[in-house]
Design a protein around this motif. Sequence first.
Motif, short mmCIF file in Angstrom:
data_model
loop_
_atom_site.label_atom_id
_atom_site.label_comp_id
_atom_site.label_asym_id
_atom_site.label_seq_id
_atom_site.Cartn_x
_atom_site.Cartn_y
_atom_site.Cartn_z
N LYS A 1 -44.23 8.58 62.48
CA LYS A 1 -45.39 8.14 63.28
C LYS A 1 -45.97 6.85 62.70
O LYS A 1 -46.29 5.92 63.44
N HIS A 2 -46.10 6.79 61.39
CA HIS A 2 -46.61 5.59 60.72
C HIS A 2 -45.72 4.37 61.02
O HIS A 2 -46.21 3.30 61.38
N LEU A 3 -44.41 4.55 60.88
CA LEU A 3 -43.48 3.44 61.11
C LEU A 3 -43.48 3.00 62.58
O LEU A 3 -43.41 1.80 62.87
N LYS A 4 -43.57 3.95 63.49
CA LYS A 4 -43.66 3.61 64.91
C LYS A 4 -44.92 2.79 65.19
O LYS A 4 -44.89 1.83 65.95
N ASN A 5 -46.04 3.19 64.58
CA ASN A 5 -47.28 2.44 64.75
C ASN A 5 -47.14 1.02 64.22
O ASN A 5 -47.62 0.06 64.82
N GLU A 6 -46.47 0.87 63.07
CA GLU A 6 -46.25 -0.46 62.51
C GLU A 6 -45.37 -1.32 63.43
O GLU A 6 -45.62 -2.50 63.61
#
Length: 159
Positions: free
Chosen positions: A141-146
């Motif tokens: 989720k964090h990487l997708k947001n980035e």
Amino acid sequence: MTKEKIISTIFNNVTEHHGILNSLEEMKFISEHNALEVHCIDFIEKMTDPNVTKLSRAFRMTRGAISKLTKRLIKAGLIESYQKPENKKEIYYRITELGREIYLKHQSLHQDRIDRDILFFSQMNECEKDTLIRIFEKLDKHLKNELEKKGIENGKYSE
């Protein structure tokens, strides 16, 4: 060194090693066609009505570069172009039987990678697996947001 830095360093090492292993396996598979061609075949098979515009977005490449790529694949007999009766302006692509062979080999390669990693994860107890699932879901989720901050939706091709 902080625990956060240790975790980040280990994670980066793991992803780098995983990438190297995957590249080595892919090099065995890709002999006649480069990775870009193989992934183009993969995208064409998975997309609905793939055209130059959709492929250029998927690869984050210019339409001209995609046109050259698709011409090479057509010449090699791996894809073919078509038009819809109601839209003679737009050109779409689909894979040929020869292209399907490459697509299926590529899918098999991905499955082999998953199977290789399953052997490692199968040695963990249920609590470890549950913890890893939670951690990887949060990290994903964090990487997708980035990626979204950089204008890349879902980290994958968009239609």
